[in-house]
Write an enzyme that holds these catalytic residues in place. Structure first.
Site, PDB file in Angstrom:
ATOM      1  N   ASN B 209       0.714  -1.264   0.017  1.00 18.37           N
ATOM      2  CA  ASN B 209      -0.065   0.091   0.142  1.00 18.37           C
ATOM      3  C   ASN B 209       0.755   1.143  -0.177  1.00 18.37           C
ATOM      4  O   ASN B 209       0.509   2.060  -0.073  1.00 18.37           O
ATOM      5  CB  ASN B 209      -1.095  -0.016   1.042  1.00 18.37           C
ATOM      6  N   LEU B 212       3.532   7.161  -3.981  1.00  8.99           N
ATOM      7  CA  LEU B 212       3.570   8.333  -4.353  1.00  8.99           C
ATOM      8  C   LEU B 212       2.665   9.106  -4.931  1.00  8.99           C
ATOM      9  O   LEU B 212       2.195   8.514  -6.032  1.00  8.99           O
ATOM     10  CB  LEU B 212       5.060   8.224  -4.981  1.00  8.99           C
ATOM     11  N   ASN B 336       3.390   4.116  12.702  1.00  7.87           N
ATOM     12  CA  ASN B 336       3.658   2.827  13.272  1.00  7.87           C
ATOM     13  C   ASN B 336       4.453   3.248  14.225  1.00  7.87           C
ATOM     14  O   ASN B 336       5.639   2.989  13.777  1.00  7.87           O
ATOM     15  CB  ASN B 336       3.996   1.898  12.288  1.00  7.87           C
ATOM     16  N   HIS B 410      -5.295   6.670  10.831  1.00  7.30           N
ATOM     17  CA  HIS B 410      -4.249   6.761   9.823  1.00  7.30           C
ATOM     18  C   HIS B 410      -4.409   6.739   8.241  1.00  7.30           C
ATOM     19  O   HIS B 410      -3.857   6.843   7.518  1.00  7.30           O
ATOM     20  CB  HIS B 410      -3.173   6.126  10.338  1.00  7.30           C
TER      21      HIS B 410
END
Lengths: 144, 487
Positions: B209, B212, B336, B410
């Site tokens: 995943n 850019l 994370n 997130h």
């Protein structure tokens, strides 16, 4: 030769692997993991190398740990040497240790199509056991 | 059985909050608390994630509740979207599973003086330039190889080290969480294997995943904050999502082993091996903290190098130096990580070990750790959505400090497995569908592209709405993708 299936996991990849023996299970598990990573495999074996994977002291009797360290060793060789395990000759599986002569093909990013980067073999829901008919079965989740 | 729908209790306890009472499982030390609305909670019930929220509540020293953000989904050990704060003074633990394998996976957003009008005719060229310059995909190395002594400096100094080697601007560091370097990293706590895996991968995107993206601002929700972040309607931004590559993965692998032994040594009764842990203050806990911080610093160096490549690519396309294109970093945030932070619990300030596993720090205006340029509006929070819809920039609010240890979601969170996604679409189809929307996509792997298609994700707009309704963060703007590079 054993078999494997992918089971659904929301974010990652779950694998169910079966083998006729523990050696067969370890070989099939390796093929299953690299099958998630690669769409094209190298054509031929180019490197024969001894692979030794050992469980931490205290986890020597844990077959699930043995599966994890075996796959970790192969993933390490892929990341550091672009080596793809293709043939397997097991030299011994003892308490907490597996030894094998593995034939590796070389991964070439410009030539081989890829799929997923496997970050790790997780312990979540990890299970390795022997069925009553003697076959071995493993269930594990890859972090991708 | 992994993957089954959650059938346990989920009690609505507020506008956007659902509680799993600690009576659900013997051994839970606190309640579980999931931030979601009526729609998202039905999706959340469909997999094992709520059970994982309950499992985290077993961990020694956990404070207030085992928290989950609205993008929660089934992970391994901790759910993705989980937040847990432990008090070392009460025997609180640190768990590598609460950080994940991709230590300091995070997001970096870059603003520009470019407008949609400038960029739209050149998106194909920009994406091609990115795709050519930025190493991505399975098995790809990075742009820089570091010697062993240089790797130690990466571990100790993070983004600071690569900026001082010429791969960025000093102001980038002010706009990076922790200044791009957490103090207390211990390069000696990192194994040779991690160095072997990491030495050639700095400055690479990876796969899965990670991405850019070229984006255009299509809606502003908060003009004042948008101005502070340097974005306006139709201005163009760039987003990088990446982590610590094989270096971090190996650190996690190594310390999961250590912690499995430690959990037995300290007599912890845990419902999932992946939750293995040790007291923060123990030798094992301190070693992991030192190694994890080294990997976090590696990730900041990695994203800094990736941004340098983005600047180079855009300079080439537009024939101007990056400074004249206004390619300034908005912010870089980890999602994370475990960090030692001071929070108020029961009216008392305490130093806690805050695990964010797929959760973003969201400190409010006035907080000392918010960069000076954003001190009046709050810390920028970068929430990527999916490559076919949109992403969001937010700023942290005081509610996050009061309720979630300064944390929010997130991303969108997956709603569908990768296998299901590839059953529904092919990579070629995804590329055509994106092209029909005016989005140029390039990927190393077609199958990987299919697995990441929009339909595999929740609608991130719903996720950030929950965060805003709960008073944790406020939306600043929405970003529409124009181009995407995937590994």
């Amino acid at each position: 030769m054993g078999t494997f299936t992918v089971f659904d996991h929301t974010a990652d990849i779950g694998l169910d692997v079966q083998g006729r023996s523990l050696e067969d299970l370890l070989e099939t598990a390796a093929r299953a993991v690299f099958d998630q990573m690669l769409e094209d495999w190298p054509d031929k074996v180019e490197v024969l190398d001894e692979v030794r994977a050992a469980a931490m002291p205290g986890l020597a009797g844990d077959t699930a740990e043995l599966l994890v360290v075996w796959l970790q060793e192969l993933l390490y060789r892929f990341e550091t040497g672009r080596l793809v395990p293709m043939t397997f000759e097991f030299g011994g599986i003892g308490p907490g240790e597996v030894r094998a002569t593995v034939g590796f093909g070389r991964f070439e990013p410009c030539r081989h199509r890829t799929r997923l980067a496997v970050k790790a073999v997780t312990y979540h829901g990890l299970d390795v056991h022997r069925e009553p008919d003697g076959a071995w079965r493993a269930r594990f989740i890859l972090d991708v | 059985m992994p993957g089954e729908a959650f059938t346990g209790p989920l009690e609505k306890v507020g506008d956007c909050k659902y509680r799993i009472p600690k009576s659900y499982k013997p051994g839970m030390r606190v309640d579980g608390l999931i931030y979601a609305d009526e729609v998202l909670i039905e999706q959340i019930r469909r997999d094992n994630a709520p059970d994982q929220v309950a499992n985290v509540a077993f961990l020694p020293g956990i404070q207030k509740a085992s928290l989950a953000m609205p993008d929660i989904h089934w992970g391994y050990g901790f759910p993705i979207g989980g937040v847990a704060a432990m008090d070392p003074a009460e025997g609180g633990v640190i768990s590598p599973g609460g950080v994940g394998y991709d230590i300091n996976c995070g997001v970096r957003a870059i603003r520009s003086d470019l407008t949609r009008e400038d960029v739209q005719p050149r998106v194909e060229q920009i994406v091609t330039e990115f795709f050519t310059r930025v190493p991505c995909g399975v098995g790809e190395g990075g742009t820089v190889t570091f010697s062993p002594s240089e790797m130690r400096r990466v571990c100790l100094e993070g983004a600071r080290y690569v900026v001082r080697r010429g791969h960025g601007w000093e102001e980038d560091l002010e706009r990076t969480e922790a200044g791009g370097c957490i103090e207390g990293a211990d390069p000696d706590a990192v194994s040779k294997r991690a160095y072997d895996r990491g030495k050639d991968q700095v400055g690479s995107l990876g796969a899965g995943n990670h991405f850019l993206e070229v984006q255009a601002v299509d809606e502003i929700f908060d003009e004042r904050a948008a101005e502070a972040l340097g974005v306006a309607k139709d201005s163009v931004t760039f987003m990088i999502h990446c982590g610590s590559r094989g270096f971090g993965h190996q650190v996690c692998d190594d310390y999961i082993k250590t912690m499995r032994g430690a959990a037995r040594k300290y007599g912890f009764d845990l419902p999932d091996q992946q939750l293995c842990c040790a007291p923060v203050e123990s030798e094992e806990g301190q070693q992991y903290l030192g190694a994890m911080r080294a990997a976090a610093n590696y990730a900041w160096a990695n994203r800094q190098l990736l941004m340098a490549l983005v600047r180079e690519a855009l300079s080439r396309v537009f024939g101007k130096p990056a400074e004249r294109l206004g390619l300034r970093l908005i912010y870089d945030v980890a999602h994370n990580i475990a960090k030692m932070e001071t929070h108020t619990v029961d009216g008392r300030e305490r130093l806690l070990c805050v695990h964010r596993k797929g959760a973003t720090r969201a400190f409010p205006a006035g907080h000392a750790e918010v960069p000076r340029v954003y001190r009046d509006v709050g810390q920028p929070v970068i929430i990527p959505g999916d490559m076919g819809r949109y992403s969001f920039l937010l700023v942290g609010l005081p509610g996050a400090m009061e309720e979630t240890f300064g944390s929010v979601c997130h991303g969108a969170g997956r709603a569908m497995s990768r296998t299901e996604a590839t059953r529904r679409v092919s990579g070629e189809q995804v590329r055509r569908d994106l092209a029909a929307k005016g989005i140029v996509a390039m990927a190393r792997s077609w199958k990987g592209l299919a697995e990441e298609y929009s339909g595999a994700y929740k609608d991130v707009a719903e996720v950030v709405q929950v965060v805003e309704r709960a008073g944790l963060a406020r939306r600043v703007c929405r970003l529409r993708p124009l181009g995407v590079v995937k590994g």
